[in-house]
Scaffold this active site. Structure first.
Site, PDB file in Angstrom:
ATOM      1  N   ARG A 284      -8.060  13.012   2.696  1.00  0.00           N
ATOM      2  CA  ARG A 284      -6.884  13.494   1.465  1.00  0.00           C
ATOM      3  C   ARG A 284      -5.875  12.025   1.704  1.00  0.00           C
ATOM      4  O   ARG A 284      -5.616  11.424   1.966  1.00  0.00           O
ATOM      5  CB  ARG A 284      -6.240  13.699   3.125  1.00  0.00           C
ATOM      6  CG  ARG A 284      -5.203  14.953   2.261  1.00  0.00           C
ATOM      7  CD  ARG A 284      -4.171  15.135   4.228  1.00  0.00           C
ATOM      8  NE  ARG A 284      -2.982  15.673   3.741  1.00  0.00           N
ATOM      9  CZ  ARG A 284      -1.095  15.817   5.079  1.00  0.00           C
ATOM     10  NH1 ARG A 284      -1.963  15.370   6.063  1.00  0.00           N
ATOM     11  NH2 ARG A 284      -0.180  15.968   4.406  1.00  0.00           N
TER      12      ARG A 284
ATOM     13  N   THR B 120       0.632  -1.586   0.217  1.00  0.00           N
ATOM     14  CA  THR B 120       0.094   0.435  -0.011  1.00  0.00           C
ATOM     15  C   THR B 120       0.826   1.288  -0.515  1.00  0.00           C
ATOM     16  O   THR B 120       0.599   2.086  -0.497  1.00  0.00           O
ATOM     17  CB  THR B 120      -0.760   0.105   0.717  1.00  0.00           C
ATOM     18  OG1 THR B 120      -0.327  -0.507   2.429  1.00  0.00           O
ATOM     19  CG2 THR B 120      -1.947  -1.398   1.165  1.00  0.00           C
TER      20      THR B 120
ATOM     21  N   GLY C  61      -7.179   1.582   0.114  1.00  0.00           N
ATOM     22  CA  GLY C  61      -6.878   0.328  -0.254  1.00  0.00           C
ATOM     23  C   GLY C  61      -8.068  -0.741  -0.733  1.00  0.00           C
ATOM     24  O   GLY C  61      -7.758  -1.566  -1.857  1.00  0.00           O
ATOM     25  N   GLU C  62      -9.215  -0.469  -0.744  1.00  0.00           N
ATOM     26  CA  GLU C  62     -10.870  -1.091  -0.577  1.00  0.00           C
ATOM     27  C   GLU C  62     -11.819  -0.423  -1.832  1.00  0.00           C
ATOM     28  O   GLU C  62     -12.280  -1.146  -2.890  1.00  0.00           O
ATOM     29  CB  GLU C  62     -11.184  -1.738   0.738  1.00  0.00           C
ATOM     30  CG  GLU C  62     -10.542  -2.977   1.504  1.00  0.00           C
ATOM     31  CD  GLU C  62     -10.621  -3.555   2.743  1.00  0.00           C
ATOM     32  OE1 GLU C  62     -10.527  -4.586   2.743  1.00  0.00           O
ATOM     33  OE2 GLU C  62      -9.986  -2.139   2.595  1.00  0.00           O
TER      34      GLU C  62
ATOM     35  N   GLN D  72      -2.957   2.017  -5.121  1.00  0.00           N
ATOM     36  CA  GLN D  72      -4.548   1.690  -4.928  1.00  0.00           C
ATOM     37  C   GLN D  72      -5.906   0.832  -5.319  1.00  0.00           C
ATOM     38  O   GLN D  72      -6.162   0.143  -6.214  1.00  0.00           O
ATOM     39  CB  GLN D  72      -4.803   2.372  -3.654  1.00  0.00           C
ATOM     40  CG  GLN D  72      -3.433   1.462  -2.349  1.00  0.00           C
ATOM     41  CD  GLN D  72      -3.204   0.129  -2.441  1.00  0.00           C
ATOM     42  OE1 GLN D  72      -3.949  -0.514  -1.254  1.00  0.00           O
ATOM     43  NE2 GLN D  72      -1.673  -0.140  -2.968  1.00  0.00           N
TER      44      GLN D  72
END
Lengths: 735, 176
Positions: free
Chosen positions: A626, A464, A701-702, A636
């Site tokens: 942000r 990440t 990340g998702e 990502q």
């Protein structure tokens, strides 16, 4: 000191600080570590899915060349159980008894002098079973069902009555397949004891938890366990548990009084480290003729193993995704004889959002309404569960920017109306969210005599960009250039960090780093402001900031001095400060913590004769609050999109319905998206720093994965007129 | 299956055939006494400590173990070490110049062509060979001929961008 408002909304896209190690092959992953005298482990896994072991035949293996020991339930020492975490109970420890609860369960562990000898001997171990009929069908009435296992079920208004009286209703059932995380890095564990002290290299996204678990399992203090993982090799959720093979490796090392190393095989990765569970979802939607949602009933049933927990409330987010007065969400899990499921990139949301966003597309088509217009009409700027404003939600901007960049208005709304030669062309869209998640985090910041800084925390960088963005954040807070700041992680001896999961680490750890750096600056300011030889003498430490490597009164850099000067004058080699973060509480903030949002627009092409399906382009517009580093954040979203394409078109872990054996447990048989499957992508970040946290980040990340599968399915409907409610969407469904 | 198992149980195991294999890796020669069945991948990682070459599947399906044999890309997990005798083996540890990273390595860093980094050595070894093969003429070509290298983090678009740039900038530079 600087404030959130004065910082750039989107941080500089600097190259990863760990890039040079990764491109030269010098970044050490768990499988790359070795210690003198290590032995090698190999797993023996059950070949039935349910029953009990009547007898283990280990003699041949014990006599094979190089074999040191063979551990089974008959000679394994009794060990304790790991902690209950936010993800539920730890997996049960291995080799407890003679019961078999899934195919591929570890039933023996062979330790030998070389990996080849261990592997060869493992194949000599046989078991006699008393096999029973395994429960493998999600809807088998004999399977125990857990009702509301996470306490996440919701109900507001009266959805049943509202559905009854709605002008338009839609009822549909959606199914999603088992998917396997399959990070490229095979999971590895290297365990070494020195007396009662245990050091473990382990593929983990959460070394602090693995330390706690191993301490509890072996009955030793946490301070006697050290877990190291400087580079993970991918995880996507698979590294969120202290798995049985980790305990087995440490157990074996303790028994033979030598270090032991285990590297899982790719087939073992399908049964040993979790997977995204399959599920069925039932959606009932009621609306007015002009597209206002009046009722939403979303229920799910997903698969669970016999003895583990898995946090997977598919339907939960439907209770706050849209404005709707009458909502019911219910999640159930059925216990089956399958390997333990676990979080896989966007757990629950990957599946739940597919059903919800597909259903809304169906509703839009039945109303002859633009699917985007339907979302706009039901948008909510407040959390419908409690009426609080969101801490940040730029979803409307996501829709607007996405539609413009994609050219959504060029779409002919009629299904099967757009064509390019023999390709049927379809446009689809979906809304996406990934809920806010955070856990307590700690970090430590040090400035050394030479003016460089070291900041550390027991976090991980699973790809990440944690190494990079935390160094950037610390450099900003300390007023140092990035090349003077190092961020270190992946060592459980460092201050506790939360998991790299739930899109939570960047925010929670960022706030801890922010806190540590501010405290450190404060320490320097207090030293300088009370020092007759400092230009800061007499200024209040409250009115000090750091820029260009100097500590100075706010707005007056000419009165500053460097960290090195302050340390030198006080005869100090370094100054260190600790920082912490705890998740904010919505009611105290007066805001609901928002999480990330996104709008996804996809063009697909379907061969009119052959059913070939290609994703032609994807536009993702993301409100991630942000953004600390535009480059790594964009990666990502790209990576999540690729995962979403895989989920939509390829990924399907097939379990044989009679034996419970995974039938496609290799990279040759389990399909994932490859380079040629992935089109050009447009990724844009919009929105403002989140108001709920000090650093203003949300975590991305998702959210990149969420919404891709339904946008593809919706585009396939637009291209072909076929509504596909089952993932993955394969060629046969389009013929 | 049963037959094989019972034969194994009967203890009919001939001693593993061993011999000395001489490998030339990144310009250095190594004489290794080992089982002739050891793969090039395991020889590199376990015997020579060159762990930059990764094991992602050990079944020839993921590309993480890609190395060069006489300049051509091969999967080290499907190559016996003995087969590589007398040939020039190049691994990720051997492609940087003395004056800094290889242009492909640099382009991967600039374009963020990796995330977890595990597949990266294999991706870079494939990319370097791809350009030598003349397969980097278009994005479509790059995608097609890089599809033997899985990246589970999904860095593909950035990998394509990195290779495109290295191919464009480097032209037919001898180092490529």
């Amino acid at each position: 000191m600087s404030t959130v408002e004065s910082r750039p909304r989107i941080g500089a896209g600097v190259n990863r600080v760990d890039g040079p190690r990764k491109v030269t092959g010098t970044a050490p992953y768990p499988m790359d570590f070795s210690v003198p005298g290590q032995a090698y482990g190999a797993l023996v896994q059950s070949t039935v899915a349910a029953g009990r072991i009547v007898r283990m035949h280990t003699e041949a293996a014990e006599g094979a060349p190089g074999v040191i020991t063979v551990i089974t339930h008959e000679n394994a020492p009794k060990v304790g159980t790991g902690p209950v975490t936010v993800l539920g109970a730890s997996p049960p420890p291995p080799l407890r008894d003679d019961r078999v609860v899934h195919h591929g369960q570890h039933i023996a562990f062979v330790v030998a002098e070389t990996p080849e000898q261990a592997t060869a001997a493992a194949r000599l171990v046989r078991a006699d079973y008393e096999a029973t009929e395994p429960l493998l069908d999600l809807q088998d009435p004999r399977a125990e069902q857990l009702v509301d296992p996470w306490g996440t079920d919701t109900s507001r208004g009266d959805s049943a009555a509202a559905l009854e009286s709605a002008e338009v209703t839609l009822r549909a059932t959606y199914t999603t397949a088992d998917n396997t995380n399959n990070p490229l890095g095979l999971f590895a564990t290297l365990a070494a004891w020195e007396g009662e002290t245990l050091t473990v290299h382990d593929t983990s996204q959460w070394p602090s938890m693995v330390r706690t678990c191993l301490a509890m399992v072996f009955g030793i203090p946490e301070s006697s366990v050290r877990v190291l993982v400087p580079y993970v090799g991918g995880g996507f959720g698979a590294g969120l548990r202290a798995w049985p093979h980790v305990i087995l490796t440490a157990m074996a090392a303790r028994m033979i009084k030598r270090p032991v190393k285990l590297v899982l095989t790719r087939p073992q990765m399908f049964t040993s480290v979790g997977h995204r569970p399959s599920g069925v979802q039932w959606l009932s939607v009621g609306a007015t003729r002009d597209g206002e949602l009046v009722a939403l009933d979303h229920r799910s049933l997903s698969s669970l193993s016999m003895e583990d927990n898995d946090y997977e409330p598919f339907a939960w987010a439907s209770s706050f995704a849209y404005r709707c007065p009458n909502v019911t969400t219910q999640d159930r899990q059925a216990r089956l004889n399958v390997a333990v499921p676990t979080s896989m990139r966007a757990p629950a949301e990957a599946q739940g959002n597919f059903a919800l966003e597909s259903a809304l597309d169906e509703l839009a088509h039945s109303l002859r309404m633009d699917p985007l217009e339907l979302r706009l009409r039901n948008h909510t700027d407040v959390d419908p569960r409690n009426g609080l404003p969101w801490s940040g939600k730029a979803l409307l901007e996501c829709y607007e920017v996405g539609a413009r960049r994609f050219g959504w208005s060029d779409r002919n709304p009629e299904p099967r109306s757009m064509r390019d030669g023999n390709w049927l062309v379809g446009y689809g869209m979906a809304s996406a969210l990934f809920p806010y998640f955070a856990q307590p985090c700690a970090a430590q910041a040090t400035v050394n005599r030479d003016g460089s800084a070291l900041v550390r925390s027991a976090a991980t960088d699973i790809g990440t960009g944690t190494y990079t963005v935390m160094a950037q954040l610390a450099a900003e807070e300390l007023g140092l250039s990035l090349d003077l700041v190092r961020f270190d992680l992946g060592d459980s001896d460092m201050p506790n960090a939360m998991m790299a999961g739930g899109s939570g680490l960047t925010g929670a750890l960022g706030n801890a780093v922010h806190d540590a750096c501010r405290r450190l600056v404060r320490s320097f300011a207090e030293l300088a402001c009370g020092d007759a030889d400092s230009p800061l003498l007499g200024f209040s430490p409250d009115d000090v900031e750091c820029t260009d490597g100097k500590v100075h009164p706010v707005g007056r850099p000419h009165l500053g001095e460097s960290y090195a000067d302050i340390l030198a004058r006080h005869g100090l080699s370094e100054l260190t400060a600790n920082g912490n973060s705890t998740p904010p509480v919505a009611t105290e903030l007066g805001m609901s913590l928002a999480g990330a949002y996104g709008a996804k627009f996809v063009e697909v092409r379907v061969d009119a004769d052959l059913g070939l399906l290609r994703v032609a382009r994807v536009v993702s517009v993301i409100d991630g609050g942000r953004i600390l580093n535009e480059k790594t954040a964009r990666s990502q979203i790209i990576g999540g999109t690729v995962g979403g394409i895989g989920m939509a078109l390829f990924e399907d872990t097939v379990t044989d319905p009679r034996t419970g054996r995974i039938a496609n447990g290799t990279f040759a048989d389990y399909l994932v998206a490859v380079n040629a499957d992935v089109p050009e992508m447009d990724v844009v970040f919009v929105g403002e720093p989140d108001r709920g946290t000090a650093t203003g980040t949300k975590g991305v990340g998702e959210v990149g994965l969420v919404g891709i599968a339904p946008a593809i399915a919706n585009a396939v409907y637009h291209a072909t007129g076929k509504r596909l409610r089952e993932l993955p969407i394969t060629l046969d469904a389009l013929l | 299956m049963t037959d094989v198992a019972s034969r194994r149980d009967a203890g009919e195991r001939p001693a593993p055939p061993e011999r000395v294999v001489t490998l030339t890796v990144n310009g250095r020669s190594y004489a290794l006494r080992m089982d002739t069945r050891v793969t090039l991948l395991d020889a590199l990682r376990d015997r020579l400590g060159l762990v930059g070459t990764k094991k992602g599947c050990d079944q020839g399906a993921c590309g993480a173990c890609t190395v060069h044999l006489d300049g051509r890309r091969v999967l080290a997990c499907l190559t016996l070490a003995a087969q590589a005798e007398g040939r020039a083996i190049t691994t990720i540890e051997g492609i940087s110049g003395t004056d800094g990273p290889h242009p492909v390595q640099q382009a991967f860093m600039e374009h963020d062509g990796f995330q977890c980094g595990f597949c990266t050595p294999g991706q870079i070894m494939s990319a370097v060979a791809l350009m030598a093969e003349g397969r980097a003429g278009s994005d479509e070509e790059i995608r097609e001929f890089m599809s033997g290298n899985l990246c589970r983090c999904g860095a593909y678009p950035n990998i394509v961008a990195a290779i495109r740039e290295a191919a464009t900038r480097g032209g037919h530079d001898a180092r490529l």
